[in-house]
Design a protein around this motif. Structure first.
Motif, PDB file in Angstrom:
ATOM      1  N   GLY A  91      -7.869 109.361   2.315  1.00 21.79           N
ATOM      2  CA  GLY A  91      -8.957 108.487   2.742  1.00 21.79           C
ATOM      3  C   GLY A  91     -10.326 108.978   2.335  1.00 21.79           C
ATOM      4  N   ASP A  92     -10.452 110.248   1.928  1.00 22.68           N
ATOM      5  CA  ASP A  92     -11.751 110.747   1.451  1.00 22.68           C
ATOM      6  C   ASP A  92     -12.116 110.074   0.136  1.00 22.68           C
ATOM      7  OD1 ASP A  92     -11.897 112.460   3.585  1.00 22.68           O
ATOM      8  OD2 ASP A  92     -11.450 114.287   2.457  1.00 22.68           O
ATOM      9  N   ARG A  93     -13.362 109.635   0.051  1.00 27.04           N
ATOM     10  CA  ARG A  93     -13.866 109.058  -1.207  1.00 27.04           C
ATOM     11  C   ARG A  93     -14.533 110.187  -1.995  1.00 27.04           C
ATOM     12  NH1 ARG A  93     -18.459 105.752  -3.131  1.00 27.04           N
ATOM     13  NH2 ARG A  93     -17.619 104.234  -4.622  1.00 27.04           N
ATOM     14  N   VAL A  94     -14.145 110.324  -3.268  1.00 29.88           N
ATOM     15  CA  VAL A  94     -14.538 111.506  -4.023  1.00 29.88           C
ATOM     16  C   VAL A  94     -14.920 111.140  -5.458  1.00 29.88           C
ATOM     17  CG1 VAL A  94     -13.054 113.047  -2.682  1.00 29.88           C
ATOM     18  CG2 VAL A  94     -12.151 111.969  -4.754  1.00 29.88           C
ATOM     19  N   ALA A  95     -15.720 112.007  -6.072  1.00 26.26           N
ATOM     20  CA  ALA A  95     -15.886 112.042  -7.530  1.00 26.26           C
ATOM     21  C   ALA A  95     -14.914 113.081  -8.062  1.00 26.26           C
ATOM     22  CB  ALA A  95     -17.321 112.407  -7.893  1.00 26.26           C
ATOM     23  N   SER A  96     -14.307 112.789  -9.209  1.00 27.44           N
ATOM     24  CA  SER A  96     -13.235 113.626  -9.732  1.00 27.44           C
ATOM     25  C   SER A  96     -13.546 114.116 -11.134  1.00 27.44           C
ATOM     26  CB  SER A  96     -11.922 112.837  -9.754  1.00 27.44           C
ATOM     27  OG  SER A  96     -10.919 113.533 -10.477  1.00 27.44           O
ATOM     28  N   LEU A  97     -13.093 115.339 -11.413  1.00 28.82           N
ATOM     29  CA  LEU A  97     -13.147 115.886 -12.766  1.00 28.82           C
ATOM     30  C   LEU A  97     -11.754 115.918 -13.388  1.00 28.82           C
ATOM     31  CD1 LEU A  97     -15.673 118.811 -12.154  1.00 28.82           C
ATOM     32  CD2 LEU A  97     -16.123 116.607 -13.234  1.00 28.82           C
ATOM     33  N   GLY A  98     -10.886 114.985 -12.974  1.00 30.45           N
ATOM     34  CA  GLY A  98      -9.594 114.837 -13.618  1.00 30.45           C
ATOM     35  C   GLY A  98      -9.749 114.314 -15.031  1.00 30.45           C
ATOM     36  N   HIS A  99      -8.678 114.381 -15.823  1.00 31.87           N
ATOM     37  CA  HIS A  99      -8.768 114.053 -17.251  1.00 31.87           C
ATOM     38  C   HIS A  99      -7.863 112.901 -17.673  1.00 31.87           C
ATOM     39  CE1 HIS A  99     -11.379 117.444 -18.252  1.00 31.87           C
ATOM     40  NE2 HIS A  99     -10.666 118.146 -17.391  1.00 31.87           N
ATOM     41  N   HIS A 100      -7.405 112.095 -16.719  1.00 30.08           N
ATOM     42  CA  HIS A 100      -6.545 110.950 -17.044  1.00 30.08           C
ATOM     43  C   HIS A 100      -6.996 109.744 -16.224  1.00 30.08           C
ATOM     44  CE1 HIS A 100      -4.179 114.504 -18.183  1.00 30.08           C
ATOM     45  NE2 HIS A 100      -3.645 113.728 -19.117  1.00 30.08           N
ATOM     46  N   PHE A 125     -19.809 105.850  -8.932  1.00 26.72           N
ATOM     47  CA  PHE A 125     -20.300 107.224  -8.968  1.00 26.72           C
ATOM     48  C   PHE A 125     -19.537 108.031 -10.016  1.00 26.72           C
ATOM     49  CE2 PHE A 125     -21.403 111.484  -7.761  1.00 26.72           C
ATOM     50  CZ  PHE A 125     -22.698 111.371  -7.280  1.00 26.72           C
ATOM     51  N   PRO A 126     -19.898 107.908 -11.304  1.00 27.56           N
ATOM     52  CA  PRO A 126     -19.303 108.756 -12.343  1.00 27.56           C
ATOM     53  C   PRO A 126     -19.887 110.170 -12.222  1.00 27.56           C
ATOM     54  CG  PRO A 126     -20.987 107.345 -13.303  1.00 27.56           C
ATOM     55  CD  PRO A 126     -20.861 106.932 -11.863  1.00 27.56           C
ATOM     56  N   GLY A 127     -19.232 111.012 -11.454  1.00 21.34           N
ATOM     57  CA  GLY A 127     -19.807 112.293 -11.071  1.00 21.34           C
ATOM     58  C   GLY A 127     -20.014 113.253 -12.219  1.00 21.34           C
ATOM     59  N   GLU A 128     -19.105 113.241 -13.209  1.00 28.37           N
ATOM     60  CA  GLU A 128     -19.198 114.239 -14.280  1.00 28.37           C
ATOM     61  C   GLU A 128     -20.511 114.149 -15.041  1.00 28.37           C
ATOM     62  OE1 GLU A 128     -18.683 116.096 -18.225  1.00 28.37           O
ATOM     63  OE2 GLU A 128     -19.072 113.984 -17.743  1.00 28.37           O
ATOM     64  N   PRO A 129     -20.936 112.988 -15.554  1.00 29.21           N
ATOM     65  CA  PRO A 129     -22.212 112.954 -16.275  1.00 29.21           C
ATOM     66  C   PRO A 129     -23.422 113.186 -15.382  1.00 29.21           C
ATOM     67  CG  PRO A 129     -21.338 110.734 -16.038  1.00 29.21           C
ATOM     68  CD  PRO A 129     -20.262 111.681 -15.601  1.00 29.21           C
ATOM     69  N   LEU A 130     -23.332 112.790 -14.111  1.00 29.29           N
ATOM     70  CA  LEU A 130     -24.443 113.058 -13.196  1.00 29.29           C
ATOM     71  C   LEU A 130     -24.572 114.563 -12.958  1.00 29.29           C
ATOM     72  CD1 LEU A 130     -23.894 110.183 -10.618  1.00 29.29           C
ATOM     73  CD2 LEU A 130     -25.576 110.278 -12.452  1.00 29.29           C
ATOM     74  N   GLY A 131     -23.445 115.238 -12.766  1.00 30.64           N
ATOM     75  CA  GLY A 131     -23.478 116.681 -12.633  1.00 30.64           C
ATOM     76  C   GLY A 131     -23.945 117.355 -13.912  1.00 30.64           C
ATOM     77  N   CYS A 132     -23.535 116.804 -15.053  1.00 29.74           N
ATOM     78  CA  CYS A 132     -23.961 117.338 -16.345  1.00 29.74           C
ATOM     79  C   CYS A 132     -25.480 117.257 -16.474  1.00 29.74           C
ATOM     80  CB  CYS A 132     -23.278 116.571 -17.462  1.00 29.74           C
ATOM     81  SG  CYS A 132     -23.568 117.221 -19.122  1.00 29.74           S
ATOM     82  N   ALA A 133     -26.063 116.123 -16.100  1.00 28.73           N
ATOM     83  CA  ALA A 133     -27.515 115.957 -16.182  1.00 28.73           C
ATOM     84  C   ALA A 133     -28.220 116.987 -15.304  1.00 28.73           C
ATOM     85  CB  ALA A 133     -27.907 114.542 -15.766  1.00 28.73           C
ATOM     86  N   MET A 134     -27.692 117.221 -14.104  1.00 28.04           N
ATOM     87  CA  MET A 134     -28.327 118.183 -13.207  1.00 28.04           C
ATOM     88  C   MET A 134     -28.250 119.593 -13.779  1.00 28.04           C
ATOM     89  SD  MET A 134     -29.539 116.288 -10.856  1.00 28.04           S
ATOM     90  CE  MET A 134     -30.242 117.693  -9.996  1.00 28.04           C
ATOM     91  N   LEU A 273     -15.770 125.227 -14.099  1.00 28.09           N
ATOM     92  CA  LEU A 273     -15.498 124.128 -13.172  1.00 28.09           C
ATOM     93  C   LEU A 273     -16.375 124.215 -11.934  1.00 28.09           C
ATOM     94  CD1 LEU A 273     -13.730 121.673 -12.449  1.00 28.09           C
ATOM     95  CD2 LEU A 273     -12.101 123.288 -11.421  1.00 28.09           C
ATOM     96  N   THR A 274     -16.597 125.419 -11.441  1.00 28.39           N
ATOM     97  CA  THR A 274     -17.415 125.584 -10.244  1.00 28.39           C
ATOM     98  C   THR A 274     -18.835 125.082 -10.472  1.00 28.39           C
ATOM     99  OG1 THR A 274     -16.105 127.516  -9.601  1.00 28.39           O
ATOM    100  CG2 THR A 274     -18.255 127.255  -8.555  1.00 28.39           C
ATOM    101  N   ILE A 275     -19.375 125.341 -11.664  1.00 29.52           N
ATOM    102  CA  ILE A 275     -20.733 124.898 -11.980  1.00 29.52           C
ATOM    103  C   ILE A 275     -20.771 123.378 -12.142  1.00 29.52           C
ATOM    104  CG2 ILE A 275     -22.601 125.061 -13.671  1.00 29.52           C
ATOM    105  CD1 ILE A 275     -21.748 127.942 -14.177  1.00 29.52           C
ATOM    106  N   TYR A 276     -19.723 122.807 -12.724  1.00 36.23           N
ATOM    107  CA  TYR A 276     -19.646 121.345 -12.831  1.00 36.23           C
ATOM    108  C   TYR A 276     -19.710 120.700 -11.443  1.00 36.23           C
ATOM    109  CZ  TYR A 276     -18.699 119.878 -17.651  1.00 36.23           C
ATOM    110  OH  TYR A 276     -18.815 119.541 -18.968  1.00 36.23           O
ATOM    111  N   VAL A 277     -18.902 121.216 -10.520  1.00 38.99           N
ATOM    112  CA  VAL A 277     -18.870 120.643  -9.175  1.00 38.99           C
ATOM    113  C   VAL A 277     -20.205 120.855  -8.473  1.00 38.99           C
ATOM    114  CG1 VAL A 277     -17.765 120.775  -6.916  1.00 38.99           C
ATOM    115  CG2 VAL A 277     -16.362 120.844  -8.984  1.00 38.99           C
ATOM    116  N   GLN A 278     -20.833 122.013  -8.694  1.00 39.77           N
ATOM    117  CA  GLN A 278     -22.155 122.238  -8.117  1.00 39.77           C
ATOM    118  C   GLN A 278     -23.154 121.238  -8.667  1.00 39.77           C
ATOM    119  OE1 GLN A 278     -23.157 124.383  -5.613  1.00 39.77           O
ATOM    120  NE2 GLN A 278     -25.046 123.182  -5.776  1.00 39.77           N
TER     121      GLN A 278
END
Length: 329
Positions: A91-100, A125-134, A273-278
Motif C-alpha cells: 500500500g505504500d506509494r513509492v518512487a522506484s529505481l527498478g529497471h523493468h 513522480f519519475p523519481g530517478e530524473p528528479l533525484g538526478c537533477a538534485m 544507489l544510496t546517493i540516487y535515493v538521497q
C-alpha cells in the motif's frame, strides 16, 4: 482476463523491444519479489533520453530486451513484499529505481525505492530524473550571485534552471529549440540564447559577463559540440559540470583549454544507489519548499501500447516537448 491486471492477477502487460525502433507488448507472468525486495504496481514511468541510443539499435545492443526493460523511472504502489523487508509495506506509494518499468509491475530492492508523501497522491513522480537533477545541482556547488550557463534545456535542463535561479544565481539558458528557451525563461533564466552559432554564443556570453564568462557551466545535452561549447563558456578556475549522457561513442576534449583555465571538471552522473535515493529525498524536500516544480514540465503522456511513439517523441522533440511519460490505468 481484462486488458490490464487487477488485484490477484498472475500476468501483466510488458513492452519488449525487438529491434531498432520496434517493440511489441507481451503478456508475461508477474515478477515475484525475493528477499529484501518489493513488487510495485506501477502507475507510470518516465521516458529517459538514455533510452534513445538503445532504441536506435547500436551494434552493442542486444534484442529482444527483457520484458519492461529500459524503463527505470517508475512510480506506483507496493502490492507485494519479499522476506525480511522491514520499512516498507503493501500500500505504500513509492518512487522506484527498478529497471523493468515499461510494464505494469516491477520488482526492486527495498533500498532502491523511496516512499512518497501523501501530498503527492495522484501526481506523476519519475523519481530517478528528479533525484538526478538534485545530485547534479549539489555537485555544481551553486551559490547566490554566480553566473551559471546551462547548455541544453530539456527536462533535466529545465529542472536545473529552476534550482539555480531559485538559489539566487544569474542563469543563462542555451538551447536550439525556441519553446525550450521560453520554458527556461518561465523557470527563472535571466538570459536565453539560441544554440545556433558556436562563436556567436561565446561572444554573447562575453557581453553578458563583461568578458569574465561563467562561474559554472552545466552541459546537459550529451553531444560533442555542446561539450566543446560548455568548456569555452567556463571562466578561469570555474567549474564545468557534465550532466549530459554521453553514450554514443568517445569524446575529444580541448585539454589545453581545460589546463590553461584551470577548470574543475565534474562528471555529475552518480552510480551509488544510496546517493540516487538521497537525490529523490532531496527532490521531495525541494518541491515542498518551492525550489522545484516538476509537474508543468511533464508535457506528454502515452499508454504502454504507444511506448514506441513516446520514444520517438523523446527523440524528435517536437515544439513544446520536455518530458514524456508512459502511464498505466
Amino acid at each position: 482476463m481484462s486488458q490490464f491486471p487487477s488485484p490477484g492477477a498472475q500476468a501483466m502487460k510488458a513492452a519488449v523491444v525487438t529491434g531498432p525502433g520496434r517493440l511489441r507488448i507481451d503478456e508475461v507472468p508477474l515478477p515475484q519479489p525475493r528477499r529484501h525486495q518489493v513488487r510495485i504496481r506501477l502507475e507510470g514511468c518516465g521516458v529517459c533520453a538514455s533510452n534513445l541510443v538503445p532504441w536506435a539499435g547500436p551494434e552493442w545492443m542486444q534484442f529482444p530486451t527483457e520484458p519492461g526493460g529500459l524503463g527505470h523511472e517508475g512510480w506506483g504502489v507496493i502490492d507485494a513484499v519479499g522476506d525480511d523487508v522491514r520499512d516498507l509495506r503493501i500500500g505504500d506509494r513509492v518512487a522506484s529505481l527498478g529497471h523493468h518499468a515499461y510494464a505494469m509491475y516491477d520488482v526492486a530492492d527495498e533500498h532502491a525505492v523511496f516512499p512518497l508523501p501523501g501530498a503527492f497522491d495522484g501526481l506523476a513522480f519519475p523519481g530517478e530524473p528528479l533525484g538526478c537533477a538534485m545530485n547534479i545541482f549539489k555537485r555544481s556547488e551553486i551559490v547566490a550571485g554566480q553566473t551559471v550557463a546551462i547548455v541544453g534545456i530539456g527536462f533535466l535542463g529545465s529542472l536545473l534552471v529552476q534550482l539555480c535561479a531559485r538559489a539566487g544565481a544569474h542563469v543563462i539558458a542555451i538551447s536550439r529549440r525556441r519553446s525550450s528557451l521560453e520554458w527556461a525563461r518561465q523557470a527563472g533564466a535571466s538570459e536565453i540564447i539560441p544554440m545556433e552559432d558556436h562563436w556567436h554564443i561565446i561572444e554573447q556570453v562575453k557581453q553578458l559577463t563583461d568578458s569574465h564568462l561563467c562561474d559554472r557551466v552545466i552541459e546537459a545535452v550529451g553531444k560533442q559540440w555542446p561539450l566543446d561549447l560548455a568548456a569555452e563558456l567556463t571562466r578561469e578556475r570555474g567549474r564545468l559540470v557534465i550532466a549530459g549522457y554521453h553514450q554514443d561513442g568517445p569524446r575529444t576534449v580541448n585539454m589545453q583549454l581545460w589546463n590553461w583555465r584551470g577548470l574543475d571538471v565534474v562528471n555529475a552522473h552518480e552510480r551509488d544507489l544510496t546517493i540516487y535515493v538521497q537525490g529523490i529525498r532531496d527532490a521531495v524536500t525541494a518541491i515542498r519548499s518551492g525550489a522545484l516544480d516538476p509537474w508543468p514540465l511533464l508535457t506528454h503522456r502515452f499508454p504502454l501500447e504507444r511506448l514506441d511513439e513516446a520514444l520517438n517523441t523523446a527523440r524528435d522533440r517536437p515544439d513544446g516537448f520536455l518530458k514524456a511519460l508512459v502511464v498505466y490505468p
